[in-house]
Design an enzyme around this catalytic site. Structure first.
Site, mmCIF file in Angstrom:
data_model
loop_
_atom_site.group_PDB
_atom_site.id
_atom_site.type_symbol
_atom_site.label_atom_id
_atom_site.label_comp_id
_atom_site.label_asym_id
_atom_site.label_seq_id
_atom_site.Cartn_x
_atom_site.Cartn_y
_atom_site.Cartn_z
ATOM 1 N N ASP A 1 0.982 -1.200 -0.135
ATOM 2 C CA ASP A 1 0.015 0.064 -0.143
ATOM 3 C C ASP A 1 0.778 1.135 0.010
ATOM 4 O OD1 ASP A 1 -2.252 -1.845 0.375
ATOM 5 O OD2 ASP A 1 -2.183 -1.658 2.300
ATOM 6 N N HIS B 1 -5.325 -3.550 5.243
ATOM 7 C CA HIS B 1 -4.726 -3.926 4.108
ATOM 8 C C HIS B 1 -5.909 -4.381 3.019
ATOM 9 C CE1 HIS B 1 -1.621 -5.114 1.134
ATOM 10 N NE2 HIS B 1 -1.867 -6.364 1.543
#
Length: 331
Positions: free
Chosen positions: A151, A179
C-alpha cells in the site's frame, strides 16, 4: 548466521520473493517451504552466486518443521491468489486455515522468529497468527507483522506520478489502517519531503487507486493472477528493513499491521481507533517493533472520514480472525 524461511515459496509471490531473499547479503541460510515444487525452486535458485545457502522442503517427512526450525525470520506469502470477482473475504476460509497451520509449526520450532504475514486477508490472518502464538505461550507482539508495504509502495508511486517526481522512492507517504479496500488510509497530508501535495481535484481518485490498486492488477492480468511481483518487492523491502534493524541499524521506519497493545506507543493508538490491530509507522530495532508512531493527531477532515470508514470495517475483520482461531471450521 541469519536463517530466513519463505512459507509458500513456490507461488506467484513466493518465487520472486525467494529470488530477492537469495540476493540479500544479510541472509546466510534460506529455507523454502511449500506444498509443491519447492525442491525445484530451491535447485534453480541454488545456482545463483550469492551468499545464502538454499534448501527446499515439502510437507512430507515433517518438511515444515525442518524448514522453519530455529529460523530468525519467517515470511508467509502462502495461500491462494485473488481471482476476478473475488473479494479478500472470499479468500478467507482457505487462507485462514493455511496460515493457522503454518503458525502452529513456527510456534513449536522457531518461537523467537520475526514473523511477516503476507497471506491475505492480512486484516484477519494476523489476528489468527496472534491467537495461535498466544495459545502456544510464545506470542511476542513486537515480532509479528502484517506486511502492508505494498500500500505504501503504491502510494509513493502514484503520488510521484502526479507530483512529477522521477521516482516514488524519493517520497515518504504514510498509509495506515488495514490492508484491504476502505481499511487502507493514505495520509497525503503527511507526505515528506514537505511541499509535495495532492491536488484537490485528484484527491478522491488517488485515494481510491491506493485502496483498490490490487483490483487494477487482477483486471489487467485477466484472470491469470493478482499482484505478485509488486507484492514480492514490498515483502522484500519490509523483510530487509527488519533484518537491518535486527543488526542494529537505526532510523528504519515502515508502516506495518501490528498488535498495538503489545508495542511501545501503541496502546494510545489502539484506544483512539478502537482497534487492537492497526497499521501505523513502526520504528524497527533489534527487538522488532520498537515503537508505534501516532500519526493520528495531525490528520485532515478528509482523512478523519476515511479513518472512520476504515475502523468500522477493520473491527469486523479482526473479530473474524480471532473467532476463526478459536473455532476453526470442522473438516
Amino acid at each position: 548466521m541469519v536463517k530466513a524461511v519463505i512459507a509458500g515459496a513456490s507461488g506467484g509471490i513466493g518465487q520472486p520473493l525467494s529470488l530477492l531473499m537469495k540476493l540479500c547479503p544479510l541472509v546466510d541460510e534460506l529455507a523454502l517451504y511449500d506444498v509443491v515444487n519447492t525442491p525445484g525452486v530451491a535447485a534453480d535458485l541454488s545456482h545463483i552466486s550469492s551468499t545464502a545457502k538454499i534448501t527446499g522442503y515439502l510437507p512430507k517427512d515433517d518438511g515444515g518443521k525442518a524448514a522453519m526450525k530455529d529460523a530468525d525470520i519467517i515470511i508467509i506469502p502462502a495461500g491462494i491468489p485473488r481471482k476476478p470477482g473475488m473479494t479478500r473475504d472470499d479468500l478467507f476460509k482457505i487462507n485462514a486455515g493455511i496460515v493457522k497451520g503454518l503458525i502452529e509449526i513456527a510456534a513449536d520450532v522457531a518461537p523467537k522468529a520475526f514473523i511477516l504475514v503476507i497471506s491475505n486477508p492480512v486484516n484477519s490472518t494476523v489476528p489468527i497468527a496472534a491467537e495461535v502464538l498466544k495459545a502456544k505461550g510464545v506470542f511476542n507482539a513486537q515480532k509479528l507483522f502484517g506486511v502492508t508495504t505494498l500500500d505504501i509502495v503504491r502510494a509513493e508511486t502514484f503520488v510521484a506520478e502526479i507530483a512529477g517526481k522521477k521516482t516514488g522512492s524519493e517520497l515518504t507517504v504514510p498509509v495506515i489502517g488495514g490492508h484491504s479496500g476502505e481499511t487502507i488510509v493514505p495520509l497525503f497530508s503527511q507526505i515528506s519531503p514537505s511541499g509535495v501535495t495532492v491536488p484537490d481535484d485528484k484527491y478522491d481518485e488517488l485515494v481510491n487507486r491506493v485502496q483498490f490498486g490490487g483490483d487494477e492488477v487482477v483486471k489487467a492480468k485477466d484472470g491469470a493472477g493478482s499482484a505478485t511481483l509488486s507484492m514480492a518487492y514490498a515483502g522484500y523491502r519490509f523483510a530487509e528493513k527488519v533484518l537491518k534493524a535486527a543488526k542494529g541499524e537505526k532510523g528504519l521506519v515502515e508502516p506495518s499491521f501490528v498488535y498495538l497493545p503489545g508495542v511501545p506507543g501503541g496502546k494510545e493508538i489502539a484506544e483512539k481507533t478502537g482497534c487492537d490491530f492497526f497499521s501505523v509507522p513502526i520504528e524497527l530495532g533489534p527487538n522488532g517493533a520498537e515503537k508505534a508512531t501516532n500519526v493520528l493527531g495531525n490528520i485532515t477532515a478528509k482523512e478523519q472520514k476515511l479513518l472512520e470508514a476504515c475502523t468500522t470495517g477493520l473491527k469486523d475483520n479482526i473479530t473474524k480472525g480471532v473467532t476463526f482461531a478459536h473455532n476453526p471450521p470442522q473438516k
